[in-house]
Design a protein around this motif. Sequence first.
Motif, mmCIF file in Angstrom:
data_model
loop_
_atom_site.group_PDB
_atom_site.id
_atom_site.type_symbol
_atom_site.label_atom_id
_atom_site.label_comp_id
_atom_site.label_asym_id
_atom_site.label_seq_id
_atom_site.Cartn_x
_atom_site.Cartn_y
_atom_site.Cartn_z
ATOM 1 N N LYS A 1 55.014 46.335 42.709
ATOM 2 C CA LYS A 1 54.070 45.494 43.647
ATOM 3 C C LYS A 1 52.638 45.933 43.814
ATOM 4 C CE LYS A 1 57.583 43.993 47.274
ATOM 5 N NZ LYS A 1 58.051 43.902 48.480
ATOM 6 N N LEU A 2 52.454 46.812 42.985
ATOM 7 C CA LEU A 2 51.059 47.391 42.646
ATOM 8 C C LEU A 2 50.243 46.512 41.771
ATOM 9 C CD1 LEU A 2 48.673 49.227 43.208
ATOM 10 C CD2 LEU A 2 49.698 50.780 41.527
ATOM 11 N N PHE A 3 48.988 45.959 42.149
ATOM 12 C CA PHE A 3 48.282 45.182 41.092
ATOM 13 C C PHE A 3 46.924 45.916 40.932
ATOM 14 C CE2 PHE A 3 51.357 42.357 42.948
ATOM 15 C CZ PHE A 3 51.629 41.416 41.886
ATOM 16 N N ALA A 4 46.284 45.446 39.937
ATOM 17 C CA ALA A 4 44.832 46.123 39.487
ATOM 18 C C ALA A 4 43.891 44.903 39.126
ATOM 19 C CB ALA A 4 45.189 47.189 38.563
ATOM 20 N N LEU A 5 42.720 45.227 39.647
ATOM 21 C CA LEU A 5 41.800 44.057 39.387
ATOM 22 C C LEU A 5 40.433 44.764 39.107
ATOM 23 C CD1 LEU A 5 40.389 41.303 39.681
ATOM 24 C CD2 LEU A 5 40.151 41.831 42.004
ATOM 25 N N GLY A 6 39.816 44.375 37.872
ATOM 26 C CA GLY A 6 38.454 44.803 37.617
ATOM 27 C C GLY A 6 37.647 43.851 36.836
ATOM 28 N N GLY A 7 36.354 43.814 36.803
ATOM 29 C CA GLY A 7 35.754 42.828 35.922
ATOM 30 C C GLY A 7 34.484 43.365 35.136
ATOM 31 N N SER A 8 34.250 42.809 33.988
ATOM 32 C CA SER A 8 32.878 43.468 33.166
ATOM 33 C C SER A 8 33.326 44.804 32.711
ATOM 34 C CB SER A 8 31.899 43.002 33.931
ATOM 35 O OG SER A 8 30.630 43.279 33.179
ATOM 36 N N PRO B 1 50.598 51.903 31.507
ATOM 37 C CA PRO B 1 51.066 50.434 32.110
ATOM 38 C C PRO B 1 52.443 50.310 33.118
ATOM 39 C CG PRO B 1 51.926 51.102 29.862
ATOM 40 C CD PRO B 1 50.992 52.007 30.231
ATOM 41 N N GLU B 2 53.117 51.020 33.091
ATOM 42 C CA GLU B 2 54.241 51.154 33.827
ATOM 43 C C GLU B 2 53.853 51.420 35.319
ATOM 44 O OE1 GLU B 2 53.286 55.467 33.612
ATOM 45 O OE2 GLU B 2 53.317 53.872 32.199
ATOM 46 N N LEU B 3 52.897 51.451 35.789
ATOM 47 C CA LEU B 3 52.548 51.787 37.345
ATOM 48 C C LEU B 3 52.165 50.529 38.034
ATOM 49 C CD1 LEU B 3 50.005 54.859 37.119
ATOM 50 C CD2 LEU B 3 52.406 54.573 37.644
ATOM 51 N N TYR B 4 52.190 49.314 37.021
ATOM 52 C CA TYR B 4 51.402 47.923 37.671
ATOM 53 C C TYR B 4 52.287 46.887 37.328
ATOM 54 C CZ TYR B 4 47.461 51.261 37.362
ATOM 55 O OH TYR B 4 46.622 52.400 37.814
ATOM 56 N N ARG B 5 52.582 46.064 38.209
ATOM 57 C CA ARG B 5 53.160 44.735 38.254
ATOM 58 C C ARG B 5 52.353 43.872 37.610
ATOM 59 N NH1 ARG B 5 57.160 42.085 41.166
ATOM 60 N NH2 ARG B 5 57.561 40.365 39.693
ATOM 61 N N GLY B 6 50.969 43.764 37.775
ATOM 62 C CA GLY B 6 50.128 42.886 37.117
ATOM 63 C C GLY B 6 48.855 43.087 37.267
ATOM 64 N N VAL B 7 47.988 42.846 36.186
ATOM 65 C CA VAL B 7 46.581 43.356 36.126
ATOM 66 C C VAL B 7 45.794 41.800 35.931
ATOM 67 C CG1 VAL B 7 44.973 44.310 34.607
ATOM 68 C CG2 VAL B 7 47.103 45.729 35.155
ATOM 69 N N VAL B 8 44.861 41.941 36.564
ATOM 70 C CA VAL B 8 43.833 40.812 36.193
ATOM 71 C C VAL B 8 42.342 41.621 35.740
ATOM 72 C CG1 VAL B 8 42.207 39.142 37.470
ATOM 73 C CG2 VAL B 8 44.660 39.542 38.319
ATOM 74 N N ALA B 9 41.847 41.079 34.633
ATOM 75 C CA ALA B 9 41.055 41.634 34.082
ATOM 76 C C ALA B 9 39.914 40.561 33.672
ATOM 77 C CB ALA B 9 41.198 42.347 32.640
#
Length: 708
Positions: free
Chosen positions: A553-560, A574-582
């Motif tokens: 249930k952990l998601f990550a987000l970052g831009g630029s 990669p195993e730590l995150y359910r989803g990533v928004v780049a």
Amino acid sequence: MKTNYLSIFCLTTLFGMANAQTPTPLAAPKAAVKPKQLTIHGDTRVDNYYYLNERENPEVIDYLKAENAYLEQNLAPVKELRGRLFEEMKGRIKQQDQSVPYKEGDYYYQTNFVEGGEYPIYVRKKGALSAPEEVMFDCNQLAKGHAYYNLGGYEVSDNDELAIFCEDTVSRRLYTLRIKNLKTGQIYPEAIPNVEAGDFAWAADNKTLFYIKKDVQTLLGYQVYRHVLGTDPKQDVLVYEEKDNQFYMGLYRMKSKKYIAVVSDHNGVTTEYRLLEAAKPTESFTVFYPRERGHEYDIQHFGNKFYVRTNYKAQNYRLMEVPEGQQANRAAWKEVIPHRADVFLQNMDVFANHLVLGERKEGLTRLRVINQKNKSDHYLEFGEPAYVAGMSYNPEFDTNVLRYSYASLTTPGSTFDYNMDTKEKTLLKQQEVLGGFNKDNYVSERVYATARDGVKVPISLVYRKGTKKDGSAPLLQYAYGSYGSNTEPGFGSARLSLLDRGFIYAIAHIRGGQEMGRHWYEDGKMLKKKNTFNDFVDCSKFLIEQKYTNPTKLFALGGSAGGLLMGAVVNQAPELYRGVVAAVPFVDVVTTMLDETIPLTTGEWEEWGNPKTKKYYDYMKSYSPYDNVEKKAYPNMLVTTGLHDSQVQYWEPAKWVAKLRTMKTDQNQLLLHTNMEAGHGGASGRFEALKEVALEYAFMLNLLGIQQ
């Protein structure tokens, strides 16, 4: 042009057969492989997707459209949720609104928004707030006929009759400078293209102005011109040219109005100011203090002296003053505020009887008021564990009132007037959040994770009261961590859509920012850049260990540059995150930093290193996300970009996604969304931009099975 992926991008698969109930599932787009060898330092990298940088190539455009279609089909189950999220976030915004007015000269200035209006309306009133309103710029009208519009600032002449302004209708950050007569409403015929937004100034004669011209290829401002009202811009006089393409430039009229300043800044390494008396526009700019590598400074003029915020023998900066005319002699500089190892001197503002300092200690901003007459000082009190406060625009010297802004993770943006003598605060306006928002329903925290090298990294958190901290809550972790840019724990009304669905929101104040002082930045750049990535991963592990969330249930987000962070993180853990928004991710670091024709590259070498030097090449290559994609499982990923992006070119995320498709071994979602009409900042309207946030949130909620 025929390609190997267009067969999956046809009308029948896009829209389904005429009598079909559901569209035929699209296969994941596959960009054509066209190997290109890139060799330097005896090392050869093979880039199979280098050709995607051909912006005008129909094959490239078709590929981006195919990715957009693939995204839409994959997110079809949450199409209604995207719409609902958008309306929800839009519904919290007071559509008919206005800023707190400020007084400058004889006028009060204000920014208005109207019902349904995407863009601001800039107005003024003469003499009193009860006076008739004069519309200077109605950006809703100016934006008509344009898919994108941005007014890049304006400046009013000393006689209050004329205004310089500039516009961008492409989102390439190449602005066109115009002049408007505020009395008659006439926009003068001269139009000066390819200028730097907001970097212009009137001279005191109300007819001469200065502006910065940009290189259309590199997008670097590099020339300062003088223009006289009513003359042909082709006859404008070049008054200064920056020969070093590692410097960024700025231009403005100082608060005292006596000087026009040109600033050359070598990205966190060197600063140089040039000054010209505004009453003498035909004279030459003179250097305030010549550039020295490692010396950064900024200045404020007051009376017969300058205040100088400088890092000379002061990593966290100190404040000095020097008499007018003696600035080139550093022996004449007198210390006002000494260097402090635990306090970063961030900025300053000067008043007739007070000096106000913006400081940062233990990751939080502080405002310090110094009485210039008796030298007494005090700090404003804020009383929350995580917040952001800063000086607002204070154009007048002769006042004892400081205007400042304040927000926290639970407190909407607020504007205060503060009497620096009596210490009385007056709340002028707090951002109104519609839809039943109550700040008492939310909790914020400040915790510290221990990074692998023993450094304590602050994390700011916010969640709805009652959210369980037993590892069951979904959590979105955000960070940036570059350029010494601080990620402040401020308020975001759109974020409530996640908090009200059980999410915890966390800001990791990782190295590469400047939250904990100048060393925090120095330890997260150049050959120490990996500290940024390690800090983020170690914060994730801490949040899991402390049962704020779990890896499903952990998601990550970052831009630029924060998108670079996302790319490095998914390669590392990669195993730590359910989803990533780049978002608009800078992921092809080596190739971009080797190409001086790409906008803004040369000015970035002091942040990342110049890969033409082998030690920087080797280090950069060891973390560059595009160069380190491997055959392994990656988390679900949403990658976004803009076709006209001037900061991170669209082809970096496009190439990255194309390579990930061929390498990853999982069945997780990999989605690319290209805004075909926007650039680095996304859509330009205040509501249109929320559609992109709704896309990101729907992507995450879909993975959790939340469709309400």
